[in-house]
Design a protein around this motif. Sequence first.
Motif, PDB file in Angstrom:
ATOM      1  N   GLY A 116       0.787  -1.220   0.000  1.00  0.00           N
ATOM      2  CA  GLY A 116       0.000   0.000   0.000  1.00  0.00           C
ATOM      3  C   GLY A 116       0.821   1.272   0.000  1.00  0.00           C
ATOM      4  O   GLY A 116       0.505   2.224  -0.720  1.00  0.00           O
ATOM      5  N   THR A 117       1.894   1.330   0.785  1.00  0.00           N
ATOM      6  CA  THR A 117       2.716   2.535   0.859  1.00  0.00           C
ATOM      7  C   THR A 117       3.382   2.823  -0.476  1.00  0.00           C
ATOM      8  O   THR A 117       3.373   3.955  -0.969  1.00  0.00           O
ATOM      9  N   PHE A 118       3.964   1.795  -1.074  1.00  0.00           N
ATOM     10  CA  PHE A 118       4.618   1.938  -2.370  1.00  0.00           C
ATOM     11  C   PHE A 118       3.592   2.352  -3.426  1.00  0.00           C
ATOM     12  O   PHE A 118       3.838   3.249  -4.238  1.00  0.00           O
ATOM     13  N   LEU A 119       2.430   1.710  -3.408  1.00  0.00           N
ATOM     14  CA  LEU A 119       1.370   2.004  -4.385  1.00  0.00           C
ATOM     15  C   LEU A 119       0.915   3.453  -4.281  1.00  0.00           C
ATOM     16  O   LEU A 119       0.736   4.131  -5.297  1.00  0.00           O
ATOM     17  N   GLU A 120       0.707   3.927  -3.072  1.00  0.00           N
ATOM     18  CA  GLU A 120       0.211   5.289  -2.887  1.00  0.00           C
ATOM     19  C   GLU A 120       1.180   6.310  -3.471  1.00  0.00           C
ATOM     20  O   GLU A 120       0.772   7.284  -4.113  1.00  0.00           O
ATOM     21  N   GLY A 121       2.465   6.072  -3.260  1.00  0.00           N
ATOM     22  CA  GLY A 121       3.459   6.991  -3.802  1.00  0.00           C
ATOM     23  C   GLY A 121       3.451   7.007  -5.319  1.00  0.00           C
ATOM     24  O   GLY A 121       3.510   8.076  -5.942  1.00  0.00           O
ATOM     25  N   GLU A 122       3.376   5.827  -5.935  1.00  0.00           N
ATOM     26  CA  GLU A 122       3.362   5.747  -7.397  1.00  0.00           C
ATOM     27  C   GLU A 122       2.088   6.367  -7.969  1.00  0.00           C
ATOM     28  O   GLU A 122       2.118   7.058  -8.993  1.00  0.00           O
ATOM     29  N   ALA A 123       0.942   6.119  -7.323  1.00  0.00           N
ATOM     30  CA  ALA A 123      -0.329   6.673  -7.795  1.00  0.00           C
ATOM     31  C   ALA A 123      -0.331   8.195  -7.714  1.00  0.00           C
ATOM     32  O   ALA A 123      -0.844   8.885  -8.604  1.00  0.00           O
ATOM     33  N   THR A 124       0.254   8.732  -6.654  1.00  0.00           N
ATOM     34  CA  THR A 124       0.335  10.189  -6.503  1.00  0.00           C
ATOM     35  C   THR A 124       1.171  10.795  -7.615  1.00  0.00           C
ATOM     36  O   THR A 124       0.800  11.826  -8.209  1.00  0.00           O
ATOM     37  N   ARG A 125       2.303  10.174  -7.934  1.00  0.00           N
ATOM     38  CA  ARG A 125       3.159  10.681  -9.005  1.00  0.00           C
ATOM     39  C   ARG A 125       2.446  10.615 -10.354  1.00  0.00           C
ATOM     40  O   ARG A 125       2.552  11.529 -11.178  1.00  0.00           O
ATOM     41  N   LEU A 126       1.704   9.525 -10.585  1.00  0.00           N
ATOM     42  CA  LEU A 126       0.994   9.393 -11.856  1.00  0.00           C
ATOM     43  C   LEU A 126      -0.093  10.465 -11.985  1.00  0.00           C
ATOM     44  O   LEU A 126      -0.269  11.064 -13.057  1.00  0.00           O
ATOM     45  N   SER A 127      -0.829  10.708 -10.921  1.00  0.00           N
ATOM     46  CA  SER A 127      -1.872  11.737 -10.945  1.00  0.00           C
ATOM     47  C   SER A 127      -1.284  13.108 -11.254  1.00  0.00           C
ATOM     48  O   SER A 127      -1.884  13.906 -11.980  1.00  0.00           O
ATOM     49  N   ARG A 128      -0.107  13.368 -10.727  1.00  0.00           N
ATOM     50  CA  ARG A 128       0.574  14.645 -10.995  1.00  0.00           C
ATOM     51  C   ARG A 128       1.025  14.736 -12.448  1.00  0.00           C
ATOM     52  O   ARG A 128       0.908  15.783 -13.084  1.00  0.00           O
ATOM     53  N   ASP A 129       1.507  13.612 -12.997  1.00  0.00           N
ATOM     54  CA  ASP A 129       2.052  13.611 -14.355  1.00  0.00           C
ATOM     55  C   ASP A 129       0.971  13.592 -15.428  1.00  0.00           C
ATOM     56  O   ASP A 129       1.197  14.046 -16.555  1.00  0.00           O
ATOM     57  N   VAL A 130      -0.203  13.006 -15.114  1.00  0.00           N
ATOM     58  CA  VAL A 130      -1.293  12.889 -16.100  1.00  0.00           C
ATOM     59  C   VAL A 130      -2.548  13.513 -15.475  1.00  0.00           C
ATOM     60  O   VAL A 130      -3.417  12.794 -14.963  1.00  0.00           O
ATOM     61  N   PRO A 131      -2.667  14.837 -15.508  1.00  0.00           N
ATOM     62  CA  PRO A 131      -3.748  15.523 -14.786  1.00  0.00           C
ATOM     63  C   PRO A 131      -5.167  15.101 -15.197  1.00  0.00           C
ATOM     64  O   PRO A 131      -6.070  15.106 -14.371  1.00  0.00           O
ATOM     65  N   GLY A 132      -5.388  14.745 -16.454  1.00  0.00           N
ATOM     66  CA  GLY A 132      -6.740  14.409 -16.890  1.00  0.00           C
ATOM     67  C   GLY A 132      -7.171  12.994 -16.568  1.00  0.00           C
ATOM     68  O   GLY A 132      -8.322  12.611 -16.831  1.00  0.00           O
ATOM     69  N   LEU A 133      -6.283  12.206 -15.992  1.00  0.00           N
ATOM     70  CA  LEU A 133      -6.576  10.803 -15.702  1.00  0.00           C
ATOM     71  C   LEU A 133      -7.097  10.660 -14.273  1.00  0.00           C
ATOM     72  O   LEU A 133      -6.515  11.199 -13.329  1.00  0.00           O
ATOM     73  N   ARG A 134      -8.187   9.920 -14.113  1.00  0.00           N
ATOM     74  CA  ARG A 134      -8.685   9.605 -12.774  1.00  0.00           C
ATOM     75  C   ARG A 134      -7.958   8.357 -12.275  1.00  0.00           C
ATOM     76  O   ARG A 134      -8.037   7.293 -12.900  1.00  0.00           O
ATOM     77  N   VAL A 135      -7.227   8.472 -11.170  1.00  0.00           N
ATOM     78  CA  VAL A 135      -6.435   7.366 -10.620  1.00  0.00           C
ATOM     79  C   VAL A 135      -7.059   6.943  -9.295  1.00  0.00           C
ATOM     80  O   VAL A 135      -7.174   7.738  -8.370  1.00  0.00           O
ATOM     81  N   LEU A 136      -7.440   5.662  -9.215  1.00  0.00           N
ATOM     82  CA  LEU A 136      -8.108   5.125  -8.027  1.00  0.00           C
ATOM     83  C   LEU A 136      -7.339   3.911  -7.522  1.00  0.00           C
ATOM     84  O   LEU A 136      -7.650   2.767  -7.837  1.00  0.00           O
ATOM     85  N   PRO A 137      -6.283   4.118  -6.719  1.00  0.00           N
ATOM     86  CA  PRO A 137      -5.474   2.983  -6.245  1.00  0.00           C
ATOM     87  C   PRO A 137      -6.232   2.113  -5.249  1.00  0.00           C
ATOM     88  O   PRO A 137      -7.024   2.609  -4.442  1.00  0.00           O
ATOM     89  N   VAL A 138      -5.990   0.810  -5.320  1.00  0.00           N
ATOM     90  CA  VAL A 138      -6.600  -0.149  -4.397  1.00  0.00           C
ATOM     91  C   VAL A 138      -5.477  -0.973  -3.759  1.00  0.00           C
ATOM     92  O   VAL A 138      -4.771  -1.706  -4.458  1.00  0.00           O
ATOM     93  N   ALA A 139      -5.302  -0.833  -2.461  1.00  0.00           N
ATOM     94  CA  ALA A 139      -4.302  -1.627  -1.737  1.00  0.00           C
ATOM     95  C   ALA A 139      -4.942  -2.959  -1.362  1.00  0.00           C
ATOM     96  O   ALA A 139      -5.788  -3.022  -0.465  1.00  0.00           O
TER      97      ALA A 139
END
Length: 322
Positions: A116-139
């Motif tokens: 979960g910790t690793f996933l949250e960090g990667e999802a946050t970076r992706l949301s920042r890099d692709v603003p129009g994409l809805r990112v919904l991480p599931v741990a």
Amino acid sequence: MTAHVRLPRVPVPDDPGRRAFLTDVIEGLSADPKRIPPKYFYDERGSQLFEAITRTAEYYPTRTETGILTERAGEIASFVPKDSALVEFGAGSLTKARILLAAAPIKTFVPVDISGTFLEGEATRLSRDVPGLRVLPVAADFTAPFALPAEIAGQPRVGFFPGSTLGNFEPHEATAFLRHAGELLGAKARMIIGVDLVKDPDVLTRAYNDAAGVTAEFNLNLLRRINRELGANFDLGAFWHRAVYNREQLRIEMHLGSKTRQRVRIDGRCFDFRRGETIHTESSYKYTPELFRTLANGAGWRVAESWTDRDKWFAVHALVWG
């Protein structure tokens, strides 16, 4: 150089994840031969070590699959319905998903990962890099039942399972996972999946015994995690790492072997090891195109298209459910 990261807090005794971890370790070390499920490699440090493995010279699967996804991005994108929700099982660093997200008409991305910790960090970076994409991480442990976010109801769904992770399942488990994924994704679902192919055993054994020892550290980190989270007393210096190719089973086997006769304590229980006795920590099955097609069909999927590299070391398959 091994990266040093802040380790997660030790779970409280009644934590469900810890109970499941403890149960699986106790059952595995009580078996003959001893074994531990490979999903427990992936604490935060294990996830980072695996990313380091993918950058070693010997480990071909990541760069080969990435090459296929990059070179065939247009063809793969045409397989993805407009405004789809892309669900990645065992998301990791999201590097390969980014290739698809850049090429295909994807509206929502649902990365699923046990760390979960690793996933949250990667999802946050992706949301920042692709603003129009809805990112919904599931741990979540994607090998067990879990729920997809309600926000993707009504969207076409495409599963994404790269990295030849399917090979870590026993064949009957692989069938069960594919069937579960189809039922989870629902009617008219599609899936893009990476599968490692049968090849020269020397190439395989080098890939899992890299000269820098990163894979060995990754394997031994499993014992470090058991010590930290379950209160065990494994002496990491008393175990060696080895990966061997089983020609009959068409699989690489990863083991941790005891250098000496010893006893390990976990949760008030004792486990004796003979000198040379091993813990089987991972299998990585390799497939021929025909074997994979049979496996997919048996799980309710149809192979619609396949792409390989020039050397035919790796394949990316496009599947249709039902």
